[in-house]
Motif scaffolding. Structure first.
Motif, PDB file in Angstrom:
ATOM      1  N   THR A 121       0.833  -1.206   0.000  1.00  0.00           N
ATOM      2  CA  THR A 121       0.000   0.000   0.000  1.00  0.00           C
ATOM      3  C   THR A 121       0.863   1.250   0.000  1.00  0.00           C
ATOM      4  OG1 THR A 121      -1.769  -1.184   1.144  1.00  0.00           O
ATOM      5  CG2 THR A 121      -1.830   1.220   1.234  1.00  0.00           C
ATOM      6  N   LEU A 122       1.903   1.249   0.828  1.00  0.00           N
ATOM      7  CA  LEU A 122       2.793   2.400   0.881  1.00  0.00           C
ATOM      8  C   LEU A 122       3.445   2.637  -0.480  1.00  0.00           C
ATOM      9  CD1 LEU A 122       4.080   4.629   2.546  1.00  0.00           C
ATOM     10  CD2 LEU A 122       5.816   2.973   3.279  1.00  0.00           C
ATOM     11  N   ALA A 123       3.911   1.567  -1.124  1.00  0.00           N
ATOM     12  CA  ALA A 123       4.553   1.703  -2.431  1.00  0.00           C
ATOM     13  C   ALA A 123       3.560   2.158  -3.498  1.00  0.00           C
ATOM     14  CB  ALA A 123       5.203   0.385  -2.833  1.00  0.00           C
ATOM     15  N   LEU A 124       2.341   1.681  -3.445  1.00  0.00           N
ATOM     16  CA  LEU A 124       1.331   2.138  -4.408  1.00  0.00           C
ATOM     17  C   LEU A 124       1.041   3.623  -4.231  1.00  0.00           C
ATOM     18  CD1 LEU A 124      -1.144  -0.868  -4.491  1.00  0.00           C
ATOM     19  CD2 LEU A 124       0.173   0.036  -6.425  1.00  0.00           C
ATOM     20  N   HIS A 125       0.965   4.063  -2.985  1.00  0.00           N
ATOM     21  CA  HIS A 125       0.769   5.499  -2.725  1.00  0.00           C
ATOM     22  C   HIS A 125       1.972   6.294  -3.237  1.00  0.00           C
ATOM     23  CE1 HIS A 125      -2.998   5.388  -0.567  1.00  0.00           C
ATOM     24  NE2 HIS A 125      -2.539   4.443   0.235  1.00  0.00           N
ATOM     25  N   ALA A 126       3.165   5.743  -3.052  1.00  0.00           N
ATOM     26  CA  ALA A 126       4.369   6.409  -3.554  1.00  0.00           C
ATOM     27  C   ALA A 126       4.347   6.494  -5.079  1.00  0.00           C
ATOM     28  CB  ALA A 126       5.618   5.681  -3.068  1.00  0.00           C
ATOM     29  N   LEU A 127       3.856   5.442  -5.718  1.00  0.00           N
ATOM     30  CA  LEU A 127       3.744   5.452  -7.179  1.00  0.00           C
ATOM     31  C   LEU A 127       2.776   6.539  -7.632  1.00  0.00           C
ATOM     32  CD1 LEU A 127       4.213   4.318 -10.026  1.00  0.00           C
ATOM     33  CD2 LEU A 127       2.461   2.584  -9.516  1.00  0.00           C
ATOM     34  N   VAL A 128       1.632   6.622  -6.991  1.00  0.00           N
ATOM     35  CA  VAL A 128       0.649   7.657  -7.339  1.00  0.00           C
ATOM     36  C   VAL A 128       1.253   9.041  -7.129  1.00  0.00           C
ATOM     37  CG1 VAL A 128      -1.573   8.675  -6.683  1.00  0.00           C
ATOM     38  CG2 VAL A 128      -1.350   6.191  -6.927  1.00  0.00           C
ATOM     39  N   TRP A 129       1.943   9.230  -6.014  1.00  0.00           N
ATOM     40  CA  TRP A 129       2.580  10.526  -5.751  1.00  0.00           C
ATOM     41  C   TRP A 129       3.596  10.844  -6.841  1.00  0.00           C
ATOM     42  CZ3 TRP A 129       7.598  12.118  -4.899  1.00  0.00           C
ATOM     43  CH2 TRP A 129       7.754  13.428  -4.436  1.00  0.00           C
ATOM     44  N   THR A 130       4.383   9.870  -7.223  1.00  0.00           N
ATOM     45  CA  THR A 130       5.416  10.067  -8.243  1.00  0.00           C
ATOM     46  C   THR A 130       4.804  10.440  -9.582  1.00  0.00           C
ATOM     47  OG1 THR A 130       6.887   8.518  -7.120  1.00  0.00           O
ATOM     48  CG2 THR A 130       7.347   8.963  -9.442  1.00  0.00           C
ATOM     49  N   LEU A 131       3.739   9.761  -9.956  1.00  0.00           N
ATOM     50  CA  LEU A 131       3.119   9.991 -11.264  1.00  0.00           C
ATOM     51  C   LEU A 131       2.303  11.277 -11.321  1.00  0.00           C
ATOM     52  CD1 LEU A 131       2.006   6.356 -12.125  1.00  0.00           C
ATOM     53  CD2 LEU A 131       4.040   7.591 -12.940  1.00  0.00           C
ATOM     54  N   ALA A 132       2.048  11.877 -10.171  1.00  0.00           N
ATOM     55  CA  ALA A 132       1.230  13.096 -10.141  1.00  0.00           C
ATOM     56  C   ALA A 132       1.926  14.287 -10.777  1.00  0.00           C
ATOM     57  CB  ALA A 132       0.839  13.426  -8.702  1.00  0.00           C
ATOM     58  N   GLU A 133       3.237  14.254 -10.858  1.00  0.00           N
ATOM     59  CA  GLU A 133       3.974  15.352 -11.486  1.00  0.00           C
ATOM     60  C   GLU A 133       4.651  14.827 -12.752  1.00  0.00           C
ATOM     61  OE1 GLU A 133       8.074  17.232 -10.731  1.00  0.00           O
ATOM     62  OE2 GLU A 133       6.702  18.192  -9.308  1.00  0.00           O
ATOM     63  N   PRO A 134       4.352  15.409 -13.901  1.00  0.00           N
ATOM     64  CA  PRO A 134       4.896  14.900 -15.170  1.00  0.00           C
ATOM     65  C   PRO A 134       6.421  14.761 -15.209  1.00  0.00           C
ATOM     66  CG  PRO A 134       3.140  16.451 -15.610  1.00  0.00           C
ATOM     67  CD  PRO A 134       3.407  16.507 -14.126  1.00  0.00           C
ATOM     68  N   ALA A 135       7.140  15.709 -14.647  1.00  0.00           N
ATOM     69  CA  ALA A 135       8.606  15.625 -14.683  1.00  0.00           C
ATOM     70  C   ALA A 135       9.102  14.416 -13.896  1.00  0.00           C
ATOM     71  CB  ALA A 135       9.226  16.906 -14.146  1.00  0.00           C
ATOM     72  N   ARG A 136       8.500  14.169 -12.731  1.00  0.00           N
ATOM     73  CA  ARG A 136       8.884  12.991 -11.934  1.00  0.00           C
ATOM     74  C   ARG A 136       8.494  11.721 -12.658  1.00  0.00           C
ATOM     75  NH1 ARG A 136       7.069  15.566  -7.040  1.00  0.00           N
ATOM     76  NH2 ARG A 136       5.089  14.538  -7.370  1.00  0.00           N
ATOM     77  N   ALA A 137       7.306  11.714 -13.258  1.00  0.00           N
ATOM     78  CA  ALA A 137       6.846  10.530 -13.984  1.00  0.00           C
ATOM     79  C   ALA A 137       7.779  10.218 -15.147  1.00  0.00           C
ATOM     80  CB  ALA A 137       5.416  10.742 -14.477  1.00  0.00           C
ATOM     81  N   ASP A 138       8.173  11.240 -15.878  1.00  0.00           N
ATOM     82  CA  ASP A 138       9.099  11.032 -16.997  1.00  0.00           C
ATOM     83  C   ASP A 138      10.428  10.484 -16.511  1.00  0.00           C
ATOM     84  OD1 ASP A 138       7.182  11.951 -18.771  1.00  0.00           O
ATOM     85  OD2 ASP A 138       8.058  13.957 -18.956  1.00  0.00           O
ATOM     86  N   ARG A 139      10.903  11.013 -15.403  1.00  0.00           N
ATOM     87  CA  ARG A 139      12.181  10.532 -14.855  1.00  0.00           C
ATOM     88  C   ARG A 139      12.056   9.090 -14.373  1.00  0.00           C
ATOM     89  NH1 ARG A 139      14.617  11.105  -9.670  1.00  0.00           N
ATOM     90  NH2 ARG A 139      16.828  10.672  -9.835  1.00  0.00           N
ATOM     91  N   LEU A 140      10.932   8.736 -13.762  1.00  0.00           N
ATOM     92  CA  LEU A 140      10.702   7.352 -13.335  1.00  0.00           C
ATOM     93  C   LEU A 140      10.802   6.408 -14.526  1.00  0.00           C
ATOM     94  CD1 LEU A 140       9.766   5.209 -11.204  1.00  0.00           C
ATOM     95  CD2 LEU A 140       7.434   5.742 -11.943  1.00  0.00           C
ATOM     96  N   ILE A 162      12.028  12.389   0.579  1.00  0.00           N
ATOM     97  CA  ILE A 162      11.542  13.143   1.737  1.00  0.00           C
ATOM     98  C   ILE A 162      10.194  13.793   1.434  1.00  0.00           C
ATOM     99  CG2 ILE A 162      12.012  15.138   3.210  1.00  0.00           C
ATOM    100  CD1 ILE A 162      15.015  14.303   2.987  1.00  0.00           C
ATOM    101  N   ALA A 163      10.054  14.374   0.247  1.00  0.00           N
ATOM    102  CA  ALA A 163       8.785  15.009  -0.119  1.00  0.00           C
ATOM    103  C   ALA A 163       7.662  13.986  -0.204  1.00  0.00           C
ATOM    104  CB  ALA A 163       8.933  15.744  -1.448  1.00  0.00           C
ATOM    105  N   CYS A 164       7.959  12.830  -0.760  1.00  0.00           N
ATOM    106  CA  CYS A 164       6.941  11.773  -0.858  1.00  0.00           C
ATOM    107  C   CYS A 164       6.530  11.309   0.537  1.00  0.00           C
ATOM    108  CB  CYS A 164       7.477  10.608  -1.688  1.00  0.00           C
ATOM    109  SG  CYS A 164       6.313   9.235  -1.843  1.00  0.00           S
ATOM    110  N   ALA A 165       7.509  11.028   1.382  1.00  0.00           N
ATOM    111  CA  ALA A 165       7.199  10.587   2.750  1.00  0.00           C
ATOM    112  C   ALA A 165       6.358  11.622   3.474  1.00  0.00           C
ATOM    113  CB  ALA A 165       8.495  10.313   3.513  1.00  0.00           C
ATOM    114  N   ASP A 166       6.712  12.879   3.313  1.00  0.00           N
ATOM    115  CA  ASP A 166       5.948  13.949   3.948  1.00  0.00           C
ATOM    116  C   ASP A 166       4.513  13.973   3.430  1.00  0.00           C
ATOM    117  OD1 ASP A 166       5.852  16.259   5.740  1.00  0.00           O
ATOM    118  OD2 ASP A 166       5.633  17.433   3.900  1.00  0.00           O
ATOM    119  N   ALA A 167       4.365  13.858   2.116  1.00  0.00           N
ATOM    120  CA  ALA A 167       3.022  13.868   1.524  1.00  0.00           C
ATOM    121  C   ALA A 167       2.195  12.670   1.983  1.00  0.00           C
ATOM    122  CB  ALA A 167       3.123  13.878   0.000  1.00  0.00           C
TER     123      ALA A 167
END
Length: 91
Positions: A13-32, A68-73
């Motif tokens: 669950t934590l990793a899925l939330h991290a994935l959603v957080w990552t994909l929410a910003e296009p630049a992060r998603a592209d880098r992923l 850190i930003a993901c964990a905070d979010a």
């Protein structure tokens, strides 16, 4: 205010939330996608696989400000994400 350590979700669950957080910003998603080689279709089809979820957290670990930003979010301590990755890699 609730204690951050007491309500940490299970690793998947934590990793899925991290994935959603990552994909929410296009630049992060592209880098992923660039870093992991996982394309959007791969992510959709394999998002529940422990190896893919571990790769997402590993991606976040490679750039500490994002970790850190993901964990905070997500309202968890930053060290919860690497612990989740370790658990997922052991599966």
């Amino acid at each position: 205010m609730r204690a951050r350590d007491t309500n940490i979700p299970d690793p998947e669950t934590l990793a899925l939330h991290a994935l959603v957080w990552t994909l929410a910003e296009p630049a992060r998603a592209d880098r992923l996608i660039a870093v992991t080689g996982l394309y959007p279709d791969d992510l959709r089809a394999r998002a529940a696989e422990p190896a893919v979820l571990a790769a997402v957290i590993g991606y976040l670990e490679s750039y500490e400000p994002d970790l850190i930003a993901c964990a905070d979010a997500l309202g968890v301590p930053p060290e919860a994400l690497p612990r989740a990755r370790q658990t997922l890699e052991a599966r």
